[in-house]
Design an enzyme around this catalytic site. Structure first.
Site, PDB file in Angstrom:
ATOM      1  CB  CYS A 236      -6.088 -46.922  20.114  1.00  0.00           C
ATOM      2  SG  CYS A 236      -5.397 -45.584  19.527  1.00  0.00           S
TER       3      CYS A 236
ATOM      4  CB  ALA B 122      -5.241 -42.460  16.940  1.00  0.00           C
TER       5      ALA B 122
ATOM      6  CD  GLN C 234      -8.233 -39.488  16.698  1.00  0.00           C
ATOM      7  OE1 GLN C 234      -7.757 -40.451  17.080  1.00  0.00           O
ATOM      8  NE2 GLN C 234      -8.905 -38.856  17.123  1.00  0.00           N
TER       9      GLN C 234
ATOM     10  CE1 TYR D  28      -0.596 -40.562  22.035  1.00  0.00           C
ATOM     11  CE2 TYR D  28      -3.009 -40.050  21.739  1.00  0.00           C
ATOM     12  CZ  TYR D  28      -1.982 -40.894  22.204  1.00  0.00           C
ATOM     13  OH  TYR D  28      -2.191 -41.986  23.029  1.00  0.00           O
TER      14      TYR D  28
ATOM     15  NE  ARG E  56     -11.516 -36.762  20.445  1.00  0.00           N
ATOM     16  CZ  ARG E  56     -11.929 -37.921  20.909  1.00  0.00           C
ATOM     17  NH1 ARG E  56     -10.734 -38.983  21.132  1.00  0.00           N
ATOM     18  NH2 ARG E  56     -13.246 -38.064  21.063  1.00  0.00           N
TER      19      ARG E  56
ATOM     20  N   GLY F 285     -17.492 -43.879  23.282  1.00  0.00           N
ATOM     21  CA  GLY F 285     -16.335 -44.619  23.009  1.00  0.00           C
ATOM     22  C   GLY F 285     -16.727 -46.063  23.700  1.00  0.00           C
ATOM     23  NE  ARG F 286     -13.045 -46.460  29.272  1.00  0.00           N
ATOM     24  CZ  ARG F 286     -12.511 -45.056  29.002  1.00  0.00           C
ATOM     25  NH1 ARG F 286     -13.227 -44.078  28.461  1.00  0.00           N
ATOM     26  NH2 ARG F 286     -11.256 -45.142  29.262  1.00  0.00           N
TER      27      ARG F 286
END
Length: 366
Positions: A27, A61, A103, A184, A232, A326-327
């Site tokens: 995000c 997302a 996503q 979520y 996911r 990701g990071r």
């Protein structure tokens, strides 16, 4: 020269990914107009990672309805203006040789919150927020009390996921991922910690998984036979035995595969605030391996995967079919090119403009 396992192509349905080092959806909370339309930030952020050699670049997302956003600054795919804005993003990703994914998401009871640098907690109605929807009245700690969804609202949400999938394909995305993790909406239905319904969408595992499977079938129907569909899942709530468990994940992964999912993107957690999680390099990889081995479905692994040798080891040992970082891609959008160098992979997709920066091209004096 032997090609490292991480840089072997992978084909799912009609899409061949040039390697198995992919970008996890992250995000960005960067839609300043709060209309869900992606901006120059998204083009540069995602395009830079594609230029940096990733095999698949997955957009954040992206809400299928306005009330499905985590924050008012999220991207969306519920209208044609959003679809059209995504087109230039997917076109650039494709021009760099990478596949693009999106996503498809609904935040459920974790919706209508501030991004970290604009405030804390719930965005109130006066500031453009909304009342979140959820399976039950059970709220996430510190967030607003949600409104339980009626069966009609559930049916409408399934349709919304399908409509979003159609727009995503029209926008040029190669892969559709259904977000059913991290606390979520779809994860909320799966977990008994957030779902205390007594109708067809609560109680037994079959009932709690019903909504997800309806969404997967609808997305597969829209996608047709050639487009890969991912799901996911959080493999555990980290609150066993009362919460969502790895055994549940294995069973539902099989059901999702039967419903049309091609790959399970295995993460963990996010559904309750008081979970105790032991974090370390590759801490979620064992869950991906278990789903791959026990459910017999392709998986992607995530979770503090930051070194090329670490990612290579995961794929080479068969713990996962691909790795999503990701990071590390935030720190270094060229992580895939760096990994290729470190692992001795000879790539033909270094950007021509950057070839003078390859390690092999450095003058001997340097």
């Amino acid at each position: 020269m032997t090609t490292p396992a991480l840089f072997e192509p992978l084909t799912l349905r009609g899409t061949t990914f040039r390697n198995r080092l992919w970008t996890a959806p992250m995000c960005q909370y960067s839609v300043e107009k709060r209309d869900g339309v992606p901006t120059d930030w998204h083009l540069v952020h995602l395009g830079g990672i594609a230029r940096g050699g990733a095999g698949l670049v997955v957009a954040e997302a992206t809400a299928v309805v306005p009330e499905g956003r985590i924050s008012p600054w999220d991207t969306g795919i519920w209208d044609d203006a959003q679809r059209d804005a995504w087109k230039r993003v997917t076109a650039f990703i494709r021009s760099q040789g990478a596949a693009s994914g999106i996503q498809l998401a609904h935040a459920g009871r974790k919706a209508s919150v501030y991004r970290d640098w604009s405030g804390r907690g719930v965005v109130g109605h006066a500031d453009g927020g909304w009342t979140p929807l959820a399976p039950s009245t059970l709220a996430f700690d510190g967030l607003a009390d949600p409104t339980p969804m009626s069966q009609e609202q559930i049916a409408d949400a399934v349709v919304a996921f399908g409509a979003a999938a159609r727009r995503a394909l029209e926008a040029g995305f190669d892969v559709l991922e259904v977000h059913a993790a991290h606390g979520y909406l779809l994860h909320e239905f799966l977990s008994p910690l957030s779902n205390d319904r007594t109708d067809d969408y609560g109680g037994s595992l079959e009932n709690r998984a019903r909504f997800l499977l309806e969404v997967v079938r609808e997305v597969r129907r829209v996608a047709g036979d050639e487009v890969p569909v991912f799901v996911r899942l959080s493999a555990t709530d980290w609150k066993e035995p009362e919460g969502w468990t790895l055994d549940d994940t294995v069973t539902v992964s099989q059901w999702a595969h039967d419903a049309g999912a091609d790959l399970i993107d295995v993460s963990t957690g996010g559904n309750v605030a008081d979970a105790t999680i032991t974090v370390g390099p590759g801490y979620q990889v064992p869950f991906a391996r278990a789903v791959r081995e026990r459910a017999g479905v392709p998986v992607s692994a995530v979770g503090l995967i930051v070194e090329p040798a670490q990612a290579e080891d995961i794929v080479a040992k068969g713990e996962a079919d691909s790795v999503m970082a990701g990071r590390e891609f935030l720190r270094d959008p060229h992580f895939a090119l760096r990994a290729a160098h470190d692992l001795g992979a000879d790539l033909d997709y270094w950007p021509a403009q950057y070839r003078r920066g390859t390690w092999a091209a450095r003058p001997a004096a340097l």
